[in-house]
Write an enzyme that holds these catalytic residues in place. Structure first.
Site, PDB file in Angstrom:
ATOM      1  CB  THR A   1      -0.893   0.000   1.276  1.00  0.00           C
ATOM      2  OG1 THR A   1      -1.469   1.285   1.442  1.00  0.00           O
ATOM      3  CG2 THR A   1      -0.084  -0.309   2.531  1.00  0.00           C
ATOM      4  CG  ASP A   2      -1.151   4.992  -0.957  1.00  0.00           C
ATOM      5  OD1 ASP A   2      -1.706   4.311  -0.068  1.00  0.00           O
ATOM      6  OD2 ASP A   2      -1.724   5.923  -1.556  1.00  0.00           O
ATOM      7  CD  GLU A   3      -3.512   3.404   4.131  1.00  0.00           C
ATOM      8  OE1 GLU A   3      -3.483   3.383   5.368  1.00  0.00           O
ATOM      9  OE2 GLU A   3      -4.536   3.163   3.471  1.00  0.00           O
TER      10      GLU A   3
ATOM     11  CE  LYS B   1       0.172  -4.580   2.941  1.00  0.00           C
ATOM     12  NZ  LYS B   1      -0.222  -5.914   2.407  1.00  0.00           N
TER      13      LYS B   1
ATOM     14  CE1 TYR C   1      -3.224  -2.657   5.711  1.00  0.00           C
ATOM     15  CE2 TYR C   1      -3.281  -0.313   5.198  1.00  0.00           C
ATOM     16  CZ  TYR C   1      -3.268  -1.634   4.771  1.00  0.00           C
ATOM     17  OH  TYR C   1      -3.278  -1.927   3.434  1.00  0.00           O
TER      18      TYR C   1
HETATM   19  P1  NAD Z   1      -9.554  -7.366   2.324  1.00  0.00           P
HETATM   20  O1  NAD Z   1      -9.548  -7.089   3.783  1.00  0.00           O
HETATM   21  O2  NAD Z   1     -10.784  -7.102   1.518  1.00  0.00           O
HETATM   22  O3  NAD Z   1      -9.169  -8.902   2.074  1.00  0.00           O
HETATM   23  C1  NAD Z   1      -8.150  -9.563   2.773  1.00  0.00           C
HETATM   24  C2  NAD Z   1      -8.293 -11.058   2.547  1.00  0.00           C
HETATM   25  O4  NAD Z   1      -7.236 -11.715   3.252  1.00  0.00           O
HETATM   26  C3  NAD Z   1      -9.614 -11.635   3.056  1.00  0.00           C
HETATM   27  O5  NAD Z   1     -10.173 -12.508   2.103  1.00  0.00           O
HETATM   28  C4  NAD Z   1      -9.207 -12.403   4.322  1.00  0.00           C
HETATM   29  O6  NAD Z   1     -10.037 -13.519   4.602  1.00  0.00           O
HETATM   30  C5  NAD Z   1      -7.778 -12.828   3.965  1.00  0.00           C
HETATM   31  N1  NAD Z   1      -6.967 -13.051   5.164  1.00  0.00           N
HETATM   32  C6  NAD Z   1      -6.838 -12.233   6.250  1.00  0.00           C
HETATM   33  N2  NAD Z   1      -6.033 -12.782   7.156  1.00  0.00           N
HETATM   34  C7  NAD Z   1      -5.620 -13.973   6.649  1.00  0.00           C
HETATM   35  C8  NAD Z   1      -4.761 -14.996   7.123  1.00  0.00           C
HETATM   36  N3  NAD Z   1      -4.175 -14.912   8.330  1.00  0.00           N
HETATM   37  N4  NAD Z   1      -4.531 -16.083   6.334  1.00  0.00           N
HETATM   38  C9  NAD Z   1      -5.136 -16.178   5.125  1.00  0.00           C
HETATM   39  N5  NAD Z   1      -5.979 -15.244   4.633  1.00  0.00           N
HETATM   40  C10 NAD Z   1      -6.213 -14.150   5.388  1.00  0.00           C
HETATM   41  O7  NAD Z   1      -8.317  -6.571   1.752  1.00  0.00           O
HETATM   42  P2  NAD Z   1      -8.126  -5.835   0.337  1.00  0.00           P
HETATM   43  O8  NAD Z   1      -8.640  -4.456   0.450  1.00  0.00           O
HETATM   44  O9  NAD Z   1      -8.602  -6.726  -0.749  1.00  0.00           O
HETATM   45  O10 NAD Z   1      -6.535  -5.743   0.287  1.00  0.00           O
HETATM   46  C11 NAD Z   1      -5.758  -6.807  -0.265  1.00  0.00           C
HETATM   47  C12 NAD Z   1      -4.300  -6.426  -0.196  1.00  0.00           C
HETATM   48  O11 NAD Z   1      -4.068  -5.213  -0.908  1.00  0.00           O
HETATM   49  C13 NAD Z   1      -3.802  -6.180   1.235  1.00  0.00           C
HETATM   50  O12 NAD Z   1      -2.506  -6.721   1.344  1.00  0.00           O
HETATM   51  C14 NAD Z   1      -3.775  -4.658   1.353  1.00  0.00           C
HETATM   52  O13 NAD Z   1      -2.788  -4.255   2.265  1.00  0.00           O
HETATM   53  C15 NAD Z   1      -3.440  -4.251  -0.065  1.00  0.00           C
HETATM   54  N6  NAD Z   1      -3.938  -2.935  -0.494  1.00  0.00           N
HETATM   55  C16 NAD Z   1      -5.253  -2.584  -0.323  1.00  0.00           C
HETATM   56  C17 NAD Z   1      -5.703  -1.351  -0.789  1.00  0.00           C
HETATM   57  C18 NAD Z   1      -7.163  -0.949  -0.676  1.00  0.00           C
HETATM   58  O14 NAD Z   1      -7.519   0.175  -1.061  1.00  0.00           O
HETATM   59  N7  NAD Z   1      -8.052  -1.807  -0.224  1.00  0.00           N
HETATM   60  C19 NAD Z   1      -4.818  -0.465  -1.415  1.00  0.00           C
HETATM   61  C20 NAD Z   1      -3.476  -0.847  -1.559  1.00  0.00           C
HETATM   62  C21 NAD Z   1      -3.046  -2.078  -1.111  1.00  0.00           C
HETATM   63  P1  TYD Z   2     -10.740   4.022   4.388  1.00  0.00           P
HETATM   64  O1  TYD Z   2     -11.722   3.619   3.333  1.00  0.00           O
HETATM   65  O2  TYD Z   2     -10.827   3.381   5.730  1.00  0.00           O
HETATM   66  O3  TYD Z   2      -9.290   3.846   3.748  1.00  0.00           O
HETATM   67  P2  TYD Z   2      -7.830   4.331   4.315  1.00  0.00           P
HETATM   68  O4  TYD Z   2      -7.962   4.717   5.720  1.00  0.00           O
HETATM   69  O5  TYD Z   2      -7.028   3.088   4.156  1.00  0.00           O
HETATM   70  O6  TYD Z   2      -7.406   5.449   3.417  1.00  0.00           O
HETATM   71  O7  TYD Z   2     -10.870   5.587   4.603  1.00  0.00           O
HETATM   72  C1  TYD Z   2     -10.727   6.494   3.516  1.00  0.00           C
HETATM   73  C2  TYD Z   2     -10.793   7.903   4.079  1.00  0.00           C
HETATM   74  O8  TYD Z   2     -12.114   8.129   4.588  1.00  0.00           O
HETATM   75  C3  TYD Z   2      -9.866   8.123   5.259  1.00  0.00           C
HETATM   76  O9  TYD Z   2      -9.379   9.463   5.202  1.00  0.00           O
HETATM   77  C4  TYD Z   2     -10.752   7.954   6.485  1.00  0.00           C
HETATM   78  C5  TYD Z   2     -12.099   8.434   5.984  1.00  0.00           C
HETATM   79  N1  TYD Z   2     -13.295   7.769   6.570  1.00  0.00           N
HETATM   80  C6  TYD Z   2     -14.362   8.563   7.043  1.00  0.00           C
HETATM   81  O10 TYD Z   2     -14.322   9.799   6.973  1.00  0.00           O
HETATM   82  N2  TYD Z   2     -15.458   7.928   7.548  1.00  0.00           N
HETATM   83  C7  TYD Z   2     -15.545   6.561   7.642  1.00  0.00           C
HETATM   84  O11 TYD Z   2     -16.578   6.037   8.160  1.00  0.00           O
HETATM   85  C8  TYD Z   2     -14.463   5.769   7.157  1.00  0.00           C
HETATM   86  C9  TYD Z   2     -14.502   4.275   7.229  1.00  0.00           C
HETATM   87  C10 TYD Z   2     -13.357   6.429   6.620  1.00  0.00           C
END
Ligand code: NAD
Ligand code: TYD
Length: 350
Positions: free
Chosen positions: A131-133, A160, A156
Site C-alpha cells: 500500500t501507499d500508506e 505493511k 496497519y
Molecule cells: P480485504 O480485507 O478485503 O481482504 C483480505 C483477505 O485476506 C480476506 O479474504 C481475508 O479472509 C484474507 N486473510 C486475512 N487474514 C488472513 C490470514 N491470516 N490467512 C489467510 N488469509 C487471510 O483486503 P483488500 O482491500 O482486498 O486488500 C488486499 C491487499 O491489498 C492487502 O494486502 C492490502 O494491504 C493491499 N492494499 C489494499 C488497498 C485498498 O484500497 N483496499 C490499497 C493498496 C493495497
Molecule cells: P478508508 O476507506 O478506511 O481507507 P484508508 O484509511 O485506508 O485510506 O478511509 C478512507 C478515508 O475516509 C480516510 O481518510 C478515512 C475516511 N473515513 C471517514 O471519513 N469515515 C468513515 O466512516 C471511514 C470508514 C473512513
C-alpha cells in the site's frame, strides 16, 4: 502449466486478481489460499469457482507448518500475496492481529518459498501487494514516488511497511525473486462496507448517517480495483526481480467532496430529490493518527510497463453504485451478523 498461489483471493482486491488470472490465463493453475476472515467471502468468486484452472484452499498464513506443507504438496511456481488485515480503524483497536497476519504471515510465506524453491529462483517469483500508506502522509503538495522514505503512522501501515522490508530482505539476503507494488486506495465491486465508499453507499441507501471523520479534509487518491488487478498482472509478468512500482489513479479527492459526489449520484439512482442524501452527512470524531493526504506518482509504471488507469472516477463511482444497488443480496449478507456489532463499536462514541 504454471501453478500460482494467490493469498487473500476471497477479499476485495484478491477476488478481482483471482478472476483476472483465472479468466486470462487458462494455462495457469490458480490456487486461492484464504482464511475467510470477516473480510473473506467466497461469494466474491461465484463466477470462477467451477473453472478447471481454479482451486480454493482454506487456511491461515500465520500457521507456518500448514504453509510449509502446502508448498511441499503443490510446488508453486509463483506467489501473489494479498492476504492481510486491511482496515486502519481495526488496526487501532487490535494492532497485534495486524502484526500476526501482515508480518508473521508474510515471513511464513517467504520461508516456505525459500525452502521449497531451494535457491533455484530462475522461474519463480514472490509478488507482494502493498500500500501507499507505508510512505506516511503528504502535506498540501508533492507525491509519493518509489524513493519516498517509509514513514508509517497507523498500526496497519506499520505492519505493511514491516512486511515490505522483509520481502526486500529476502531478495537481498537469499536471492529470492521478489516484486512489490504500493497502490493507492481502491474502489469498486465486492468492497467490504467498513471502508469509506461502500460504507457510505450502504448508509445512504438505508437513510443512515454518513460518518465523515474530522472535517472531511483528508485526501485520498482513488483507483478502480480492476485497474489495480491489471497493474498487478502487468508487473507480475514484466517487472525485473527486486523492483518496486507505485500504482495510483492520479485522482485525488477530499473525503467531503467525494461523499458529496456520491450523495448526488445516489439521489439520482434512488430517485430522490437533489440534496436529500447530503443531509445524512455527519461529521464525527477524527481517526487517531489520521494521514492528511496520499497521492501516488505512478509514472515509473506508466513509462516502463505502459500501464495507465482506464476509468474516469465519476464513471467508476457510478458503476460502483450501480453494482451495490444491483447486488443487494451480497450487501445484505455481508452487513448482517458480526457487521452490526462492529459498526456499533466503531461509531457509537464518535
Ligand atoms: P480485504 O480485507 O478485503 O481482504 C483480505 C483477505 O485476506 C480476506 O479474504 C481475508 O479472509 C484474507 N486473510 C486475512 N487474514 C488472513 C490470514 N491470516 N490467512 C489467510 N488469509 C487471510 O483486503 P483488500 O482491500 O482486498 O486488500 C488486499 C491487499 O491489498 C492487502 O494486502 C492490502 O494491504 C493491499 N492494499 C489494499 C488497498 C485498498 O484500497 N483496499 C490499497 C493498496 C493495497
Ligand atoms: P478508508 O476507506 O478506511 O481507507 P484508508 O484509511 O485506508 O485510506 O478511509 C478512507 C478515508 O475516509 C480516510 O481518510 C478515512 C475516511 N473515513 C471517514 O471519513 N469515515 C468513515 O466512516 C471511514 C470508514 C473512513
Amino acid at each position: 502449466m504454471k501453478k500460482i498461489l494467490i493469498t487473500g483471493g476471497a477479499g476485495f482486491i484478491g477476488s478481482h486478481v483471482v478472476r483476472r488470472f483465472v479468466n486470462t490465463y487458462p494455462d495457469y493453475h490458480i490456487v486461492n489460499l484464504d482464511k475467510l476472515t470477516y473480510a473473506g467471502n467466497l461469494a466474491n468468486l461465484k463466477d470462477v469457482e467451477g473453472k478447471p484452472n481454479y482451486q480454493f484452499v482454506k487456511g491461515d498464513i500465520v500457521d507456518a507448518e500448514f504453509i510449509d506443507a502446502l508448498f511441499e504438496q503443490e510446488g508453486f511456481d509463483a506467489v501473489i500475496h494479498l492476504a492481510a488485515e486491511s482496515h486502519v480503524d481495526r488496526s487501532i483497536v487490535s494492532p497485534l492481529d495486524f502484526v500476526m497476519t501482515n508480518v508473521v504471515g508474510t515471513v511464513n510465506l517467504l520461508n516456505a518459498a525459500r525452502k521449497n524453491w531451494k535457491g533455484n529462483y530462475s522461474s519463480k517469483r514472490f509478488y507482494h501487494v502493498s500500500t501507499d500508506e507505508v510512505y506516511g502522509t503528504l502535506g498540501e503538495t508533492g507525491m509519493f514516488t518509489e524513493d519516498t522514505p517509509y514513514d508509517p503512522h497507523s498500526p496497519y501501515s506499520a505492519s505493511k511497511a514491516s512486511s515490505d522490508h522483509f520481502v526486500r530482505a529476502y531478495h537481498d539476503t537469499y536471492g529470492i525473486d521478489v516484486v512489490i507494488s504500493n497502490c493507492s486506495n481502491n474502489y469498486g465491486s465486492y468492497h467490504f462496507p467498513e471502508k469509506l465508499i461502500p460504507l457510505a453507499i450502504n448508509n445512504i441507501k438505508n437513510n443512515k448517517p454518513v460518518p465523515v471523520y474530522g472535517k472531511g479534509e483528508n485526501v485520498r487518491d482513488w483507483l478502480w480495483v480492476e485497474d489495480h488487478a491489471r497493474a498487478i498482472d502487468v508487473i507480475f509478468h514484466n517487472a525485473a526481480a527486486g523492483t518496486t512500482y507505485n500504482i495510483g489513479g492520479h485522482n485525488e479527492w477530499k473525503n467531503i467532496d467525494l461523499i458529496r459526489l456520491l450523495c448526488r449520484i445516489m439521489d439520482q439512482k434512488l430517485g430522490r430529490e437533489p440534496g436529500t442524501s447530503e443531509q445524512l452527512i455527519t461529521f464525527v470524531t477524527d481517526r487517531a493518527g489520521h494521514d492528511l493526504r496520499y497521492a501516488i506518482d505512478s509514472s515509473k509504471l506508466q513509462k516502463e510497463l505502459g500501464w495507465t488507469p482506464s476509468l474516469q472516477f465519476e464513471e467508476g463511482l457510478e458503476k460502483t453504485v450501480d453494482w451495490y444497488l444491483t447486488n443487494e443480496e451480497w450487501l445484505n449478507d455481508v452487513t448482517s451478523g458480526h457487521y452490526q456489532a462492529y459498526y456499533e463499536e466503531q461509531y457509537a462514541n464518535r
